[in-house]
Scaffold this active site. Structure first.
Site, PDB file in Angstrom:
ATOM      1  N   CYS A  17      -1.398   7.055   1.923  1.00  0.00           N
ATOM      2  CA  CYS A  17      -0.657   8.310   1.758  1.00  0.00           C
ATOM      3  C   CYS A  17      -1.163   9.146   0.595  1.00  0.00           C
ATOM      4  CB  CYS A  17       0.820   8.004   1.564  1.00  0.00           C
ATOM      5  SG  CYS A  17       1.478   6.856   2.782  1.00  0.00           S
TER       6      CYS A  17
ATOM      7  N   HIS B 242       6.370  12.568  -4.681  1.00  0.00           N
ATOM      8  CA  HIS B 242       5.987  11.890  -3.440  1.00  0.00           C
ATOM      9  C   HIS B 242       7.226  11.759  -2.555  1.00  0.00           C
ATOM     10  CE1 HIS B 242       3.408   9.606  -0.870  1.00  0.00           C
ATOM     11  NE2 HIS B 242       4.156   8.518  -0.941  1.00  0.00           N
TER      12      HIS B 242
ATOM     13  N   GLU C 257       9.551   5.947  -8.373  1.00  0.00           N
ATOM     14  CA  GLU C 257       8.861   7.177  -8.796  1.00  0.00           C
ATOM     15  C   GLU C 257       9.653   7.871  -9.900  1.00  0.00           C
ATOM     16  OE1 GLU C 257       6.935  11.361  -7.147  1.00  0.00           O
ATOM     17  OE2 GLU C 257       8.120  10.145  -5.763  1.00  0.00           O
TER      18      GLU C 257
ATOM     19  N   LYS D  42       8.834  16.415   1.656  1.00  0.00           N
ATOM     20  CA  LYS D  42       9.059  15.542   2.808  1.00  0.00           C
ATOM     21  C   LYS D  42      10.483  15.629   3.333  1.00  0.00           C
ATOM     22  CE  LYS D  42       5.499  12.195   1.413  1.00  0.00           C
ATOM     23  NZ  LYS D  42       5.120  12.816   0.113  1.00  0.00           N
TER      24      LYS D  42
ATOM     25  N   HIS E 293       6.969  12.789   6.492  1.00  0.00           N
ATOM     26  CA  HIS E 293       5.860  12.192   5.760  1.00  0.00           C
ATOM     27  C   HIS E 293       4.593  12.332   6.591  1.00  0.00           C
ATOM     28  CE1 HIS E 293       3.506   9.925   3.137  1.00  0.00           C
ATOM     29  NE2 HIS E 293       4.246   8.838   2.974  1.00  0.00           N
TER      30      HIS E 293
ATOM     31  N   PHE F 109       0.460   3.185   0.381  1.00  0.00           N
ATOM     32  CA  PHE F 109       0.445   1.750   0.641  1.00  0.00           C
ATOM     33  C   PHE F 109      -0.763   1.108  -0.038  1.00  0.00           C
ATOM     34  CE2 PHE F 109       2.801   2.287   4.949  1.00  0.00           C
ATOM     35  CZ  PHE F 109       4.010   2.093   4.330  1.00  0.00           C
TER      36      PHE F 109
END
Length: 438
Positions: free
Chosen positions: A171, A311, A322, A343, A348, A424
């Site tokens: 991502c 994010h 985060e 998002k 996403h 990831f």
């Protein structure tokens, strides 16, 4: 020798609900989500845990405007098509090829972040092979599934002869591509770079796999409210697809041709959690380091950052971790910096997310306006609320207690914005964009 400065001279967006940057920002500022239950269009989703998405429906590729034949266009998979469409907008806006085009082409490179490239084609052709035999498999499958296809096709269409490749950091892929491109300009390996990311997501296999991970929202009957970054009722992300591409350019090169300079990429940081495949480190150590390194490179104090595009995935523990990273990197200033998650409205977009959200951060300082985080109605500050969470999620709980810009768009005087991308396997990227001040 002083490092060469990197500016932005072009932007391009290709999304199911927005065909350009202005349309995207209009949706975001008005808190307009196009996320829907897509099972009516994708009948294979019946019985899937998550049936939500922001997905294209039979995207019409105007291949003739790129000088392509029907045969050539058949070799373009969805990821490449979205990237080429976004690149067309960015290159057209930049107009860098109007200036000494032969020399410019030799000093222009392309780097595109890729993730699930070719997965739709591979699924379709494997089914065809099993049902009809190998003689019915398309010869174009190998081209559609090449990870470097988007970068290569952009290079071919516009005749760009600099370095050309794809990157894959989950991502964070687009943000990695933008960072790598900026380094190429700073190191005098290029004068112009076309960069960003793209993704195709409407794959039965991908929906099934993410569903088995319990990573996606299951609010199938409430699609507009399903993506809830930082909210206590979040239950997973929603898949989107599309592309975000920018043109980066060396400052003096841009000035010499009197380009319209949109902003400046002034700092970046990166790291690897080296922890788990699907979870960030609970202590946010390297997420925080990534942001601090970006600040250090940009020669900024924490209080000089006026906005953070998070994010913000709407997953149980990522949002809190985060948030912890932001607090560690910015100290007490963290509570004064407006934060929002794109998002919440577009889902996403995986390997395209960093490119799209970098453009959002740029537009925030250009337009003096911050888009809201949709559906963040009750910021998640109480661990006791989550009796149904897994033991691991409860143990890694971190309160979401920052200023998430929750009730409509907000005016800002921010001159500097940060965009975060985390992937990831622990990939971390932070980009800092600022107003161009000459």
């Amino acid at each position: 020798m002083e490092n060469r400065r990197v500016v932005i001279t072009g932007r391009g967006i290709c999304l199911p609900d927005a065909s350009n940057v202005d349309a995207m920002m209009d949706n975001l500022y008005n808190g307009r989500s196009s996320i829907e239950n897509v099972s009516g269009r994708f009948l294979w989703l019946e019985g899937y845990r998550s049936q939500l998405g922001l997905l294209f429906n039979d995207f019409k590729f105007d291949y003739e405007k790129f000088g392509l034949s029907v045969k050539e266009a058949r070799r373009y998979g969805p990821s490449a098509i979205y990237a080429v469409e976004a690149a067309h907008q960015a290159i057209t806006e930049s107009r860098f090829l109007d200036f000494n085009p032969d020399e410019t082409r030799e000093r222009t490179g392309v780097i595109v972040g890729h993730g699930l490239c070719g997965i739709i084609e591979i699924e379709e052709q494997k089914k065809r092979q099993l049902e009809k035999g190998i003689s019915r498999v398309s010869p174009d499958t190998c081209f559609k599934s090449l990870p470097d296809s988007s970068a290569g096709y952009i290079s071919i269409i516009w005749g760009l002869h600099g370095e050309c490749y794809s990157v894959s950091t989950a991502c964070a892929s687009s943000a990695t591509a933008i960072r790598k491109s900026a380094n190429a300009i700073r190191d005098n390996e290029a004068d112009v770079m076309v960069c960003g990311g793209t993704v195709e997501s409407s794959s039965p296999l991908i929906y099934a796999s993410f569903g088995q991970l319990s990573a996606m929202s299951k609010k199938n009957n409430d699609s507009c409210h399903a993506s809830r970054p930082f909210d206590r009722d979040r239950d997973g992300f929603i898949l989107g697809e599309g592309a975000g591409i920018v043109v980066l350019e060396e400052l003096e090169h841009a000035k010499s041709r009197r380009a319209n300079i949109l902003g400046e990429l002034i700092g970046w940081g990166f790291s690897s959690d080296a922890y788990k495949v699907t979870a960030p480190r609970p202590d946010a150590l390297y997420i925080a380091k990534t942001m601090r390194d970006a600040l250090k490179m940009a020669r900024l104090n924490p209080e000089q950052v006026g906005y953070i595009n998070a994010h913000g995935t709407s997953t149980p523990n990522n949002d809190g971790i985060e948030t912890l990273g932001i607090k560690q990197a910015f100290g007490e200033c963290a509570y004064k910096i407006p934060v929002s998650s794109t998002k919440s409205m577009i889902g996403h977009t995986l390997s395209a997310a960093g490119g799209i959200e970098f453009i959002v951060a740029l537009e925030t300082v250009r337009r003096n306006n911050i888009h809201p985080t949709l559906n963040c109605e009750h910021p998640d500050t109480d661990a006791g609320y989550h009796s149904d969470w897994s033991e691991e999620d409860r143990e890694s709980f971190q309160p979401c207690d920052l200023d998430y810009v929750r009730k409509g768009a907000r005016d800002t005087k921010a001159k500097v914005a940060m965009s975060n991308s985390f992937g990831f396997l622990g990939h971390n990227e932070s980009l800092i964009v600022g107003k161009y001040s000459g």
